[in-house]
Design a protein around this motif. Structure first.
Motif, PDB file in Angstrom:
ATOM      1  N   LYS B  10       0.663 -49.186  34.798  1.00 41.81           N
ATOM      2  CA  LYS B  10      -0.727 -49.649  34.662  1.00 41.81           C
ATOM      3  C   LYS B  10      -1.144 -50.455  35.894  1.00 41.81           C
ATOM      4  O   LYS B  10      -2.270 -50.352  36.385  1.00 41.81           O
ATOM      5  CB  LYS B  10      -0.886 -50.523  33.414  1.00 41.81           C
ATOM      6  CG  LYS B  10      -0.887 -49.755  32.099  1.00 41.81           C
ATOM      7  CD  LYS B  10      -0.963 -50.708  30.918  1.00 41.81           C
ATOM      8  CE  LYS B  10      -0.825 -50.007  29.586  1.00 41.81           C
ATOM      9  NZ  LYS B  10      -2.000 -49.220  29.193  1.00 41.81           N
ATOM     10  N   CYS B  11      -0.237 -51.270  36.378  1.00 41.75           N
ATOM     11  CA  CYS B  11      -0.542 -52.072  37.565  1.00 41.75           C
ATOM     12  C   CYS B  11      -0.835 -51.173  38.755  1.00 41.75           C
ATOM     13  O   CYS B  11      -1.778 -51.395  39.511  1.00 41.75           O
ATOM     14  CB  CYS B  11       0.640 -53.001  37.869  1.00 41.75           C
ATOM     15  SG  CYS B  11       0.440 -53.922  39.393  1.00 41.75           S
ATOM     16  N   TRP B  12       0.008 -50.166  38.911  1.00 39.45           N
ATOM     17  CA  TRP B  12      -0.132 -49.293  40.079  1.00 39.45           C
ATOM     18  C   TRP B  12      -1.489 -48.582  40.074  1.00 39.45           C
ATOM     19  O   TRP B  12      -2.087 -48.366  41.122  1.00 39.45           O
ATOM     20  CB  TRP B  12       1.010 -48.265  40.091  1.00 39.45           C
ATOM     21  CG  TRP B  12       1.371 -47.866  41.467  1.00 39.45           C
ATOM     22  CD1 TRP B  12       2.223 -48.516  42.307  1.00 39.45           C
ATOM     23  CD2 TRP B  12       0.853 -46.754  42.187  1.00 39.45           C
ATOM     24  NE1 TRP B  12       2.268 -47.863  43.512  1.00 39.45           N
ATOM     25  CE2 TRP B  12       1.435 -46.787  43.464  1.00 39.45           C
ATOM     26  CE3 TRP B  12      -0.048 -45.732  41.894  1.00 39.45           C
ATOM     27  CZ2 TRP B  12       1.157 -45.835  44.444  1.00 39.45           C
ATOM     28  CZ3 TRP B  12      -0.335 -44.793  42.862  1.00 39.45           C
ATOM     29  CH2 TRP B  12       0.268 -44.855  44.118  1.00 39.45           C
ATOM     30  N   TRP B  13      -1.980 -48.270  38.865  1.00 43.33           N
ATOM     31  CA  TRP B  13      -3.262 -47.568  38.765  1.00 43.33           C
ATOM     32  C   TRP B  13      -4.437 -48.528  38.551  1.00 43.33           C
ATOM     33  O   TRP B  13      -5.581 -48.077  38.427  1.00 43.33           O
ATOM     34  CB  TRP B  13      -3.223 -46.538  37.626  1.00 43.33           C
ATOM     35  CG  TRP B  13      -2.291 -45.416  37.936  1.00 43.33           C
ATOM     36  CD1 TRP B  13      -1.055 -45.195  37.404  1.00 43.33           C
ATOM     37  CD2 TRP B  13      -2.494 -44.366  38.904  1.00 43.33           C
ATOM     38  NE1 TRP B  13      -0.471 -44.087  37.969  1.00 43.33           N
ATOM     39  CE2 TRP B  13      -1.334 -43.546  38.893  1.00 43.33           C
ATOM     40  CE3 TRP B  13      -3.533 -44.032  39.780  1.00 43.33           C
ATOM     41  CZ2 TRP B  13      -1.191 -42.433  39.715  1.00 43.33           C
ATOM     42  CZ3 TRP B  13      -3.393 -42.913  40.596  1.00 43.33           C
ATOM     43  CH2 TRP B  13      -2.233 -42.143  40.567  1.00 43.33           C
ATOM     44  N   GLY B  14      -4.155 -49.813  38.474  1.00 36.79           N
ATOM     45  CA  GLY B  14      -5.238 -50.769  38.262  1.00 36.79           C
ATOM     46  C   GLY B  14      -5.880 -50.638  36.891  1.00 36.79           C
ATOM     47  O   GLY B  14      -7.079 -50.882  36.720  1.00 36.79           O
TER      48      GLY B  14
END
Lengths: 247, 280
Positions: B10-14
């Motif tokens: 989720k972090c990587w995709w914002g």
């Protein structure tokens, strides 16, 4: 998103924290890759903590075979003759799409014309970016370098979050000033800089393996910037400075 | 980075953490003397960033409260809660150098209204030590009413080689003591060994001591080592907004080598338990 990290160290250090961070080139590349950081500008710990000349040689040995790594050489003033002449260093850095970083405080010199003039001039002429941690210099010295060598791209590293009253006036005057985004953490800071000065001013950098990678990535992935602006900060600005556009 | 982590992805995709419980237990409001703050650190701007990341609730103590004026600061905290009752909860920020009786009246009012998140103490700016006698009325009140205390101790963290909050936690067992900025360094630019030894020794095995990892610098491996030593159940997430931007801290947790279940504890479930929020 793709990321090009401007601030990665390889090699062992004298006083690591209790959890010794990765320092072998392969381990560093592995961690970067897992975080989606495909490319990096790296320097060697020897050049910072032991011998600049030996560290720069070691850097080239270590990154040979890793096409995703670009060299960031550490430099000293030319007068003491401890490394190759500035013109040679600048030409090598440009040819390898690398950069140069300096440690004026740690290595006991001044980042000013009378001390580093030939180095700064050679880098400016070759268009090789100069990187410096803010703890290693002063804003007064940075301003003098920017003004004297206006074709020299200067990337400020590890500047912290309390810098707007100093860096905003510099950005109003100097187009050759760039900032590593990693420790720049004012509230909505990235969006604020982009609105005032454009996305070209910020460069993605992690200071890995001192700092975590994810804390550098999330301010961009969770930003309100356009995808294009995010990509400029993540990779495009540095690629342009290193002459890698179109490659 | 943990390759199997849904949260890291989720972090990587914002991607906002909308289906997770996320509580920012260390935040402020308003301007500050040392640097400009975008939007003057308004509560609207803070909530906008909460929405971007998916933070459910934020606990605030306005800058002016940890600075010169506890009355104005607590008024701002109260007002912010009234404006966003489901998203913002106020700390009451006493300045123990002023008479407690006056502050107690206000604290009673907040507690009776059911809005009091806890006490925020700032020994570092207000210029006292957490072990000073002038703090005793606050601790007694917290002990009587089971109130959490977030304390920005910093220079006072070493008292005869031990962290003072452990002793206080033993003396006032119904209060909860949270040490702010526990994942930062003191002076040593390379290592974080000494401070972590003292902090984790204070929290280990002491149920009412927690470590808050809010801070401007995110050292490699520190969060994982802290959890290793004291358990994820005793680590709390905070951002320091608008003193800092909150998004780096989120990424640091989401992409750490903790398991997703440990991350969920740190991100919100521990805080919900400590502060009595969201029915936990």
């Amino acid at each position: 998103m793709e990321f090009f990290d401007c601030n990665v160290r390889i090699g062992p250090i004298s006083s690591p924290p209790p959890v010794v961070p990765p320092y072998e080139c392969g381990d560093i590349v592995q961690e970067l890759s897992e975080a989606g950081i495909n490319t990096a500008l790296v320097y060697h710990s020897w050049a910072e903590e032991w011998s600049v000349a030996r560290g720069n040689e070691k850097l080239l040995e270590e990154i040979a075979g890793y096409e995703q790594l670009y060299p960031c050489f550490v430099a000293l003033p030319a007068a003491t003759g401890e490394m190759q002449p500035p013109g040679e260093l600048a030409a090598m850095a440009r040819e390898l799409h690398g950069a140069v970083r300096v440690y004026p405080q740690l290595h006991n010199f001044e980042l000013v014309d009378w001390c580093c003039g030939s180095l700064l001039g050679a880098l400016a002429e070759a268009g090789v970016p100069l990187l410096v941690e803010m703890q290693q210099t002063t804003w007064l010295q940075v301003e003098q370098v920017l003004a004297e060598y206006c074709s020299l791209p200067v990337i400020i590293l590890d500047a912290g979050y309390r810098i707007n009253r100093r860096i905003f006036p510099l950005w109003e005057r100097h187009d050759n000033l760039y900032l590593e985004h990693n420790t720049y953490k004012p509230f909505w800071g990235i969006e604020d800089v982009c609105a005032r000065f454009g996305p070209q001013r910020l460069i993605f950098g992690t200071n890995f393996p001192v700092h975590t990678l994810g804390s550098a990535i999330s301010p961009l992935t969770y930003s309100e910037l356009s995808d294009g602006d995010k990509q400029l900060i993540a990779t495009g600005n540095l690629r342009q400075l290193l002459g890698l556009e179109g490659r | 980075m943990n390759q199997d982590s849904v949260l890291a992805e989720k972090c990587w995709w914002g991607e906002a953490l909308t289906d997770e419980l996320v509580i920012d237990m260390h935040a402020h409001l308003g301007p500050w003397l040392a640097f400009p703050v975008v939007d003057d650190g308004s509560v609207e701007s803070l909530v906008r960033q909460m929405d971007l990341v998916g933070i459910d609730c934020t606990l605030v103590s306005p800058h002016v409260a940890i600075g010169p004026d506890w009355q104005e600061g607590n008024r701002q905290a109260y007002q912010a809660h009234k404006q966003f009752p489901d998203r913002v909860r106020p700390y009451f920020t006493p300045n123990p150098k002023y008479p407690w009786a006056q502050m107690e009246v206000e604290t009673d009012r907040w507690r009776e209204e059911g809005i009091l998140a806890g006490f925020k103490l700032h020994p570092a700016v207000h210029g006292y030590a957490s072990t000073d006698d002038l703090c005793v009325p606050i601790y007694e009140y917290a002990n009587e009413h089971s109130i959490p205390i977030l304390s920005h101790e910093w220079k006072g963290e070493k008292v005869e080689g031990q962290h003072p909050l452990r002793g206080l936690a033993q003396r006032y067992p119904n209060a909860t003591f949270i040490n702010a900025h526990s994942a930062m360094n003191w002076e040593d630019p390379q290592g974080w060994a000494q401070r972590q030894s003292i902090l984790t020794a204070a929290a280990a095995g002491q149920d009412n001591v927690y470590l808050d990892i809010t801070g401007s610098v995110m050292y490699y491996g520190l969060l994982e080592e802290m959890v290793n030593r004291i358990g994820a159940e005793h680590v709390l997430f905070g951002t320091d907004v608008p003193f800092l931007d909150g998004r780096a801290q989120v990424g640091r947790i989401l992409t750490s080598r903790l398991t997703d279940d440990q991350k969920r504890l740190v991100l919100g479930r521990n805080a919900a338990r400590v502060f009595g929020l969201f029915g936990l």
